[in-house]
Design an enzyme around this catalytic site. Structure first.
Site, PDB file in Angstrom:
ATOM      1  N   CYS A   1       0.805  -1.224   0.000  1.00  0.00           N
ATOM      2  CA  CYS A   1       0.000   0.000   0.000  1.00  0.00           C
ATOM      3  C   CYS A   1       0.836   1.272   0.000  1.00  0.00           C
ATOM      4  O   CYS A   1       0.323   2.349  -0.317  1.00  0.00           O
ATOM      5  CB  CYS A   1      -0.942   0.004   1.197  1.00  0.00           C
ATOM      6  SG  CYS A   1      -2.199  -1.290   1.126  1.00  0.00           S
TER       7      CYS A   1
ATOM      8  N   HIS B   1      -2.961   7.074   3.153  1.00  0.00           N
ATOM      9  CA  HIS B   1      -3.448   5.854   2.520  1.00  0.00           C
ATOM     10  C   HIS B   1      -4.850   5.610   3.037  1.00  0.00           C
ATOM     11  O   HIS B   1      -5.086   5.607   4.247  1.00  0.00           O
ATOM     12  CB  HIS B   1      -2.541   4.672   2.869  1.00  0.00           C
ATOM     13  CG  HIS B   1      -3.130   3.347   2.529  1.00  0.00           C
ATOM     14  ND1 HIS B   1      -3.626   3.066   1.275  1.00  0.00           N
ATOM     15  CD2 HIS B   1      -3.325   2.226   3.272  1.00  0.00           C
ATOM     16  CE1 HIS B   1      -4.092   1.832   1.257  1.00  0.00           C
ATOM     17  NE2 HIS B   1      -3.924   1.306   2.462  1.00  0.00           N
TER      18      HIS B   1
ATOM     19  N   ASN C   1     -10.524   1.520  -0.752  1.00  0.00           N
ATOM     20  CA  ASN C   1      -9.085   1.315  -0.582  1.00  0.00           C
ATOM     21  C   ASN C   1      -8.522   0.818  -1.907  1.00  0.00           C
ATOM     22  O   ASN C   1      -8.757  -0.324  -2.296  1.00  0.00           O
ATOM     23  CB  ASN C   1      -8.845   0.303   0.542  1.00  0.00           C
ATOM     24  CG  ASN C   1      -7.369   0.030   0.791  1.00  0.00           C
ATOM     25  OD1 ASN C   1      -6.512   0.335  -0.034  1.00  0.00           O
ATOM     26  ND2 ASN C   1      -7.070  -0.563   1.945  1.00  0.00           N
TER      27      ASN C   1
END
Length: 333
Positions: free
Chosen positions: A117, A260, A290
């Site tokens: 990520c 994030h 996400n």
């Protein structure tokens, strides 16, 4: 401060045409209406169509970033794919992005940087250092993610969270007298949390012909959300404090925090633990979900496009990733 006279020249985004609303997600998961929105705060997300390739998505985002920078691909001397998912095991996805940009004979170096990520943030850290010392002049960083194909639909909380999409940024040298620069960057990995977020198959450990055969479930994403939250909650405050100290700044001096977009719970953790005001936080989870490594450049692109981030504004990019890794970059846009 480890100041680098490097700036973001342009950003771009691509999202698939297909969207899945929260109510459609509830139906797919067999949950009552309203469950997924209450659980994840995702109202809609984009899913790649069958056969849609991550490299093509990345190419479209890259082209948008180049256009925003008033550059062409031939003005770039390195192409980096910074994604947590791969189009295939070999070769790297950056090769296919170059091909999708009709540059298969260009010779532009193309390679991947993978920190799940935090791949974009890591690539920004590494490649800005190389720009600062003159190894490259302009670098195109692309994050292209198709999370939907690897979801474990029996794990409803994580399945309801993810979306697909791509985002890109072009970086290059900044005038020392100008407003743009990178002030500080930091990455820390705590492998005690490695098992909290993983896809077990796809490498040499679990393989159809290997000593440890891979089951179908091993190819799907597995996440222990509560364990990640607990570990990040303990580590993030000191990490963020030290990063701000290294950049000789304070949270109050930050115009925008681009995190994030791990989850709604993660966003609340950032606000509460780090003292981030609601107006500072760039929050795109409700319409994107996400999107793994694409979430930070997507958030940055949205903030620039809406005018929330203007040239010279101080920005904090921040997040966690599988590993467990913490990462942050402080920059003057």
């Amino acid at each position: 401060m480890n100041i680098r006279n490097v700036k973001i020249l342009g950003t771009g985004e691509y999202v698939p045409a297909t969207t899945l609303t929260d109510l459609e997600m509830d139906e797919r998961l067999g949950m009552p209406p309203g469950w997924s929105r209450r659980t994840t705060d995702v109202q809609s997300r984009h899913f790649a169509a069958p056969g849609e390739r991550a490299a093509v998505m990345g190419a479209r985002a890259a082209e948008a970033a180049l256009e925003a920078a008033s550059l062409a691909l031939e003005d770039v001397d390195c192409l980096v794919c910074a994604s947590g998912t791969r189009q295939q095991a070999l070769p790297c996805t950056a090769v296919f992005i170059q091909e999708a940009m009709q540059a298969g004979q260009s010779g532009i170096p193309a390679f991947d940087i993978d920190a799940t990520c935090l791949s974009f943030l890591t690539a920004l850290d590494v490649m800005s250092s190389l720009v600062a010392v003159g190894r490259y002049r302009r670098v195109l960083i692309v994050s292209a993610e198709i999370a939907s194909v690897g979801l474990d639909w029996t794990h409803k909380e994580s399945a309801a969270l993810f979306g697909d999409g791509a985002a890109a940024a072009v970086i290059g040298p900044a005038d020392e007298a100008g407003p743009s620069r990178i002030l500080a960057a930091s990455l820390r990995t705590y492998s005690a949390g490695a098992a909290f977020s993983e896809i077990r198959a796809g490498g040499t450990l679990r393989h159809p012909d290997g000593p440890t055969p891979a089951a179908a479930q091993d190819y799907r994403f597995a996440m222990n959300g509560p364990a990640i939250f607990k570990m990040a909650s303990r580590l993030l405050p000191d990490f963020a404090r030290e990063l701000l100290t290294a950049s000789d700044t304070t949270m109050a001096a930050i115009q925008a925090v681009v995190p994030h977009q791990g989850s709604a719970l993660a966003m609340r953790l950032l606000e509460r633990k780090l003292g981030i005001a609601r107006e500072q936080l760039v929050y795109i989870t409700p319409t994107r979900g996400n999107t793994i490594a694409a979430s930070i450049p997507m958030g940055l692109h949205a903030a620039i496009g809406s005018g929330r981030v203007k040239r010279g504004d101080r920005v904090l990019l921040l997040g966690t990733a599988a590993g467990l890794t913490l990462g942050g970059v402080v920059l003057d846009y």
